[in-house]
Write a protein that holds these residues in place. Structure first.
Motif, PDB file in Angstrom:
ATOM      1  N   ASP A  23      32.451 -24.646 -18.688  1.00 34.22           N
ATOM      2  CA  ASP A  23      33.508 -23.636 -18.732  1.00 34.22           C
ATOM      3  C   ASP A  23      34.339 -23.729 -17.452  1.00 34.22           C
ATOM      4  O   ASP A  23      33.809 -23.656 -16.331  1.00 34.22           O
ATOM      5  CB  ASP A  23      32.880 -22.245 -18.874  1.00 34.22           C
ATOM      6  N   GLU A  24      35.661 -23.888 -17.577  1.00 41.72           N
ATOM      7  CA  GLU A  24      36.542 -24.055 -16.411  1.00 41.72           C
ATOM      8  C   GLU A  24      36.459 -22.867 -15.468  1.00 41.72           C
ATOM      9  O   GLU A  24      36.420 -23.025 -14.235  1.00 41.72           O
ATOM     10  CB  GLU A  24      37.979 -24.252 -16.880  1.00 41.72           C
ATOM     11  N   ALA A  25      36.427 -21.662 -16.034  1.00 46.96           N
ATOM     12  CA  ALA A  25      36.376 -20.462 -15.193  1.00 46.96           C
ATOM     13  C   ALA A  25      35.104 -20.419 -14.369  1.00 46.96           C
ATOM     14  O   ALA A  25      35.105 -19.999 -13.203  1.00 46.96           O
ATOM     15  CB  ALA A  25      36.490 -19.211 -16.064  1.00 46.96           C
ATOM     16  N   LYS A  26      33.986 -20.888 -14.937  1.00 49.77           N
ATOM     17  CA  LYS A  26      32.720 -20.879 -14.209  1.00 49.77           C
ATOM     18  C   LYS A  26      32.725 -21.924 -13.090  1.00 49.77           C
ATOM     19  O   LYS A  26      32.142 -21.700 -12.028  1.00 49.77           O
ATOM     20  CB  LYS A  26      31.566 -21.135 -15.180  1.00 49.77           C
ATOM     21  N   ILE A  27      33.378 -23.065 -13.345  1.00 52.04           N
ATOM     22  CA  ILE A  27      33.491 -24.083 -12.292  1.00 52.04           C
ATOM     23  C   ILE A  27      34.335 -23.536 -11.136  1.00 52.04           C
ATOM     24  O   ILE A  27      33.984 -23.685  -9.965  1.00 52.04           O
ATOM     25  CB  ILE A  27      34.114 -25.381 -12.838  1.00 52.04           C
ATOM     26  N   GLU A  28      35.427 -22.901 -11.460  1.00 53.85           N
ATOM     27  CA  GLU A  28      36.291 -22.335 -10.423  1.00 53.85           C
ATOM     28  C   GLU A  28      35.561 -21.254  -9.624  1.00 53.85           C
ATOM     29  O   GLU A  28      35.752 -21.124  -8.404  1.00 53.85           O
ATOM     30  CB  GLU A  28      37.560 -21.770 -11.053  1.00 53.85           C
ATOM     31  N   VAL A  63      25.837 -18.670  -4.871  1.00 55.96           N
ATOM     32  CA  VAL A  63      26.219 -20.056  -5.139  1.00 55.96           C
ATOM     33  C   VAL A  63      25.271 -20.662  -6.170  1.00 55.96           C
ATOM     34  O   VAL A  63      25.705 -21.341  -7.122  1.00 55.96           O
ATOM     35  CB  VAL A  63      26.216 -20.894  -3.843  1.00 55.96           C
ATOM     36  N   VAL A  64      23.982 -20.420  -6.001  1.00 57.25           N
ATOM     37  CA  VAL A  64      22.998 -20.972  -6.945  1.00 57.25           C
ATOM     38  C   VAL A  64      23.214 -20.389  -8.342  1.00 57.25           C
ATOM     39  O   VAL A  64      23.168 -21.114  -9.350  1.00 57.25           O
ATOM     40  CB  VAL A  64      21.564 -20.683  -6.456  1.00 57.25           C
ATOM     41  N   THR A  65      23.466 -19.096  -8.417  1.00 55.63           N
ATOM     42  CA  THR A  65      23.716 -18.453  -9.711  1.00 55.63           C
ATOM     43  C   THR A  65      24.959 -19.039 -10.372  1.00 55.63           C
ATOM     44  O   THR A  65      24.982 -19.313 -11.576  1.00 55.63           O
ATOM     45  CB  THR A  65      23.882 -16.936  -9.526  1.00 55.63           C
ATOM     46  N   ALA A  66      26.011 -19.239  -9.574  1.00 57.12           N
ATOM     47  CA  ALA A  66      27.247 -19.809 -10.118  1.00 57.12           C
ATOM     48  C   ALA A  66      27.038 -21.248 -10.553  1.00 57.12           C
ATOM     49  O   ALA A  66      27.602 -21.704 -11.561  1.00 57.12           O
ATOM     50  CB  ALA A  66      28.364 -19.732  -9.068  1.00 57.12           C
ATOM     51  N   ALA A  91      25.290 -21.309 -13.862  1.00 63.01           N
ATOM     52  CA  ALA A  91      26.195 -20.890 -14.942  1.00 63.01           C
ATOM     53  C   ALA A  91      27.044 -22.048 -15.433  1.00 63.01           C
ATOM     54  O   ALA A  91      27.400 -22.119 -16.625  1.00 63.01           O
ATOM     55  CB  ALA A  91      27.087 -19.747 -14.454  1.00 63.01           C
ATOM     56  N   THR A  92      27.365 -22.995 -14.547  1.00 65.44           N
ATOM     57  CA  THR A  92      28.201 -24.137 -14.975  1.00 65.44           C
ATOM     58  C   THR A  92      27.431 -25.101 -15.861  1.00 65.44           C
ATOM     59  O   THR A  92      28.039 -25.928 -16.549  1.00 65.44           O
ATOM     60  CB  THR A  92      28.746 -24.917 -13.762  1.00 65.44           C
ATOM     61  N   GLN A  93      26.098 -25.007 -15.837  1.00 68.14           N
ATOM     62  CA  GLN A  93      25.285 -25.948 -16.610  1.00 68.14           C
ATOM     63  C   GLN A  93      24.991 -25.454 -18.023  1.00 68.14           C
ATOM     64  O   GLN A  93      24.317 -26.132 -18.797  1.00 68.14           O
ATOM     65  CB  GLN A  93      23.972 -26.222 -15.879  1.00 68.14           C
ATOM     66  N   LYS A  94      25.502 -24.275 -18.318  1.00 65.58           N
ATOM     67  CA  LYS A  94      25.324 -23.730 -19.654  1.00 65.58           C
ATOM     68  C   LYS A  94      26.570 -24.035 -20.478  1.00 65.58           C
ATOM     69  O   LYS A  94      27.694 -23.938 -19.987  1.00 65.58           O
ATOM     70  CB  LYS A  94      25.097 -22.224 -19.573  1.00 65.58           C
ATOM     71  N   ALA A  95      26.340 -24.399 -21.732  1.00 66.75           N
ATOM     72  CA  ALA A  95      27.471 -24.734 -22.603  1.00 66.75           C
ATOM     73  C   ALA A  95      28.360 -23.519 -22.781  1.00 66.75           C
ATOM     74  O   ALA A  95      27.879 -22.386 -22.841  1.00 66.75           O
ATOM     75  CB  ALA A  95      26.952 -25.209 -23.957  1.00 66.75           C
ATOM     76  N   PRO A  96      29.676 -23.732 -22.832  1.00 63.09           N
ATOM     77  CA  PRO A  96      30.597 -22.611 -23.015  1.00 63.09           C
ATOM     78  C   PRO A  96      30.299 -21.889 -24.319  1.00 63.09           C
ATOM     79  O   PRO A  96      29.939 -22.495 -25.327  1.00 63.09           O
ATOM     80  CB  PRO A  96      31.985 -23.272 -23.053  1.00 63.09           C
ATOM     81  N   SER A  97      30.428 -20.588 -24.283  1.00 57.61           N
ATOM     82  CA  SER A  97      30.202 -19.794 -25.498  1.00 57.61           C
ATOM     83  C   SER A  97      31.373 -19.982 -26.430  1.00 57.61           C
ATOM     84  O   SER A  97      32.510 -20.171 -26.023  1.00 57.61           O
ATOM     85  CB  SER A  97      30.056 -18.311 -25.126  1.00 57.61           C
ATOM     86  N   THR A  98      31.082 -20.031 -27.720  1.00 60.83           N
ATOM     87  CA  THR A  98      32.140 -20.182 -28.719  1.00 60.83           C
ATOM     88  C   THR A  98      32.105 -19.011 -29.678  1.00 60.83           C
ATOM     89  O   THR A  98      31.054 -18.423 -29.942  1.00 60.83           O
ATOM     90  CB  THR A  98      31.923 -21.487 -29.519  1.00 60.83           C
ATOM     91  N   THR A  99      33.238 -18.674 -30.171  1.00 58.04           N
ATOM     92  CA  THR A  99      33.355 -17.559 -31.107  1.00 58.04           C
ATOM     93  C   THR A  99      33.510 -18.137 -32.510  1.00 58.04           C
ATOM     94  O   THR A  99      34.442 -18.891 -32.799  1.00 58.04           O
ATOM     95  CB  THR A  99      34.574 -16.689 -30.789  1.00 58.04           C
ATOM     96  N   GLN A 100      32.548 -17.850 -33.388  1.00 63.92           N
ATOM     97  CA  GLN A 100      32.573 -18.388 -34.734  1.00 63.92           C
ATOM     98  C   GLN A 100      33.432 -17.523 -35.621  1.00 63.92           C
ATOM     99  O   GLN A 100      33.419 -16.301 -35.537  1.00 63.92           O
ATOM    100  CB  GLN A 100      31.154 -18.439 -35.309  1.00 63.92           C
TER     101      GLN A 100
END
Length: 466
Positions: free
Chosen positions: A373-378, A449-452, A455-464
């Motif tokens: 997720d771009e927002a999580k990387i930022e 930092v560790v928490t963030a 979070a980047t290693q989790k797949a982005p959530s998608t809305t079905q």
């Protein structure tokens, strides 16, 4: 009937009022003419402030001050020969040229003492280039409202009013007109700053526009702190003269004697030295005065002066204050790569343009390369970039173990950060390549930092879609 009766009563009251005005008010003195709405000309007509060459002031307290323009700069020549405060001296000349007659009080006064002018409180005498004789302005008491001051010229009888601020312009004594800067130097040429407290000494040096700590050990410098110290030194003002061996005035007496040791200046409690090539300027800070100020001295001058405690506190920096507290030099908007090794795993992110046509430049995962997720990387980049040290130690504590390793690239990849974070119990320390010692970090910031990162290693959530 009642209406007629009321009318009669009103008529009687009107007649009584008319009689009062006639018999009483006619015996009162005629009111004094009101002051005009605008000033009645200049005190000194067509006076050019730039042509005033000398100003002599006899102050209300009895002191006499002489200012003289030398090579287009004002100097105090009496009671002591020192550079003048150019703003104060220039303001005195300017105010003489622009002073307005607010109103004329008396064209031919019988008693000047009534205006404080029999023995003027302040006498200002000045010379103008090209004039044969000097001119003089006499200032007396303030008027009842305090807004103006009675004044006159010695060669004319009339008493007039000038604005009260003129009294403050001139009645300030020699100290008010002297150059009160605590240190004089060319700020643009300063390339070194030494701060010594006892035997401890910190040196910061400038290469081009970059400041670095070079002693007691190499480290990045805090540009903001250095600039703040230089600004305070450049703009700092004396509060008073504690001792001037060249002026035998009672006020120069010091508690306990006339030695620098009495002021805590031999040796100095703190010493700041500015270097500009082979030229140096140095200020010494001593002990506190009985009033809570601080004794100080410019090493190149014999006088001892006082400065206000807030100024002294700003100059009395600890060595660690000059070190940059930012663990990383890169920022989210300047960075091009972030690589983190933690818990046996290395991940990397880069800020670059996507493969799509007209794609925007953004942060994205590159190793491994999940669809993070771009927002999580930022958010991760921001938390890494803002890590700060709260203090510094010369060496890591016993038992400290490597917790994470972070590498960055920024400024189009031309610059790099290399930092290893160590953990010792609940505390974290950052060791930066090229910097001495280690910075103790704020523990919750490391956890963030560790928490963030997780979070980047989790797949982005998608809305079905349903």
């Amino acid at each position: 009937m009642n209406r007629g009766r009321n009318t009669a009563i009103l008529a009687v009251l009107a007649a009584a009022l008319g009689a009062y005005l006639f018999f009483v008010e006619r015996h009162r003195d005629a009111p004094a003419a009101e002051a005009p709405d605008s000033p009645r000309g200049k005190v000194f007509d067509k006076l050019d402030a730039a042509k005033i060459e000398e100003i002599q002031i006899a102050a209300a307290g009895g002191g006499a001050t002489t200012l003289r323009k030398v090579d287009n700069a004002w100097r105090l020549t009496a009671p002591i020969a020192v550079p003048a405060d150019q703003t104060e001296a220039g303001g005195a000349a300017s105010n003489l040229a622009t002073a307005d007659v607010q109103s004329v009080v008396d064209e031919k006064p019988k008693d000047l003492a009534a205006y404080g002018l029999a023995k003027p409180r302040v006498t200002v005498t000045f010379r103008v280039a090209g004039d044969k004789a000097p001119r003089t302005l006499l200032l007396g008491d303030k008027n009842p409202t305090g807004s103006d001051v009675y004044a006159k010229l010695p060669d004319a009888p009339r008493v007039f009013l000038v604005s009260a601020y003129l009294e403050g312009t001139f009645d300030k004594g020699a100290f008010g007109f002297r150059d009160k800067r605590i240190l004089t130097f060319d700020r643009e040429k300063i390339d070194r700053l030494d701060v010594a407290a006892g035997t401890a000494k910190t040196t910061v040096a400038r290469q081009s526009d970059t400041w670095s700590v070079v002693a007691p050990a190499n480290a990045r410098a805090d540009f903001g702190v250095i600039e703040a110290v230089l600004s305070r030194l450049a703009n700092g003002q004396m509060k008073s003269i504690a001792w001037d061996p060249d002026t035998p005035a009672p006020a120069a007496a010091a508690p306990g004697g006339h030695t620098l040791k009495e002021y805590g200046l031999d040796p100095a409690e703190r010493r700041l030295t500015l270097g500009a090539g082979s030229t140096v300027a140095e200020i010494l800070l001593g002990k506190a005065t009985p009033e809570g100020d601080v004794y100080a001295k410019d090493a190149s001058r014999s006088i001892v002066f006082t400065i206000e405690k807030p100024l002294a506190d700003d100059l009395a920096r600890d060595p660690s204050d000059f070190r940059s507290k930012d663990v990383f030099a890169f920022r989210a908007f300047t960075g091009t790569r972030l690589e983190i090794t933690h818990a046996g795993k290395t991940v990397a992110f880069e800020r670059k343009k996507g493969p799509e046509k007209d794609a925007a430049v953004k942060w994205m995962a590159v190793a491994p390369a999940p669809a993070a997720d771009e927002a999580k990387i930022e958010d991760l980049v921001s938390k890494v970039a803002t890590l700060r040290a709260e203090s510094f130690v010369d060496a890591l504590p016993a038992g400290a173990a490597e917790f994470a390793r972070i590498e960055t690239a920024f400024d189009e990849g031309k610059k790099h950060d290399s930092v290893v974070i160590h953990q010792a119990g609940p505390d974290y320390y950052a060791v930066r390549q090229g910097d001495a010692g280690a910075g103790k970090l704020i523990a919750p910031a490391v956890t963030d930092v560790v928490t963030a990162l997780d979070a980047t290693q989790k797949a982005p959530s998608t809305t079905q879609k349903k």
